[in-house]
Design a protein around this motif. Sequence first.
Motif: not given
Length: 244
Positions: A3-9, A15-20
């Motif tokens: 949740n912290d990661s998803d909400s952090y601007d 554009p970036l994916p959530k992870a590489l």
Amino acid sequence: MSNDSDSYDQNFCYPLPKALENDRVKLVPFVPSIHAKEFFDLSSKYSEVYEYLPWGPFKDQDDFESVFEERFRQNPTWMLFAVFDKTKPSEAFGEDGALAGAMGYINSMPVNLATEIGAVIVFPPFQRTHVASNAVGLMLQYALNTPGEGGLGLRRIVWQANYLNKASINLAQRLKFQLEGILRWDRVLPANLGKELAGNGRGVRAKDPKPDCVGRDTAMLSLCWDDWESGAEEHLAAEMARTK
């Protein structure tokens, strides 16, 4: 954590994916509330990782987070990733693995379809392993693959290193970056961070405005889209698959 990661601007220009990630390493955007404490503790233990960087080591975690905020969070052309070794167990980060270091896209230029891989830190226990080649490799694949292949379709990736940092230059050349030249007197290194040994070994002139700050010569390398499509992509895949 998610949740912290998803909400952090992240405030990044691409554009970036959530992870590489692949089966060996995982890169996720660096979020201070998740990653800063572990990263600061490790970088304090291995302060030599800052030898050739123009910033660090840091006096405390707040100092590190302040520099992160200024250099990465507030600058839309910079993005720092936390790098994890998925082959090592970790109590702190679970299945992501052990925190092995950090690296980022810096000095990005969307108008020119370009970026730079920089701020590369790999902690000593993970050096001379699969971590650096796989982490840099994932960043190259995402940057240079076309949008139809899930990438950004950039034309030029830069790698800059202190000309004394042979390990960094060797890594870049092993991954098929080409040396374009040495930029003389490229940087003024801060006087208060113990960077004297990272200087170019040449004194400054009389009445220099920053007489206590040594100068840095910088090796400039690049890997471009036509290198990528002329064999560098296949070479990188082989390097990432190496087990020795």
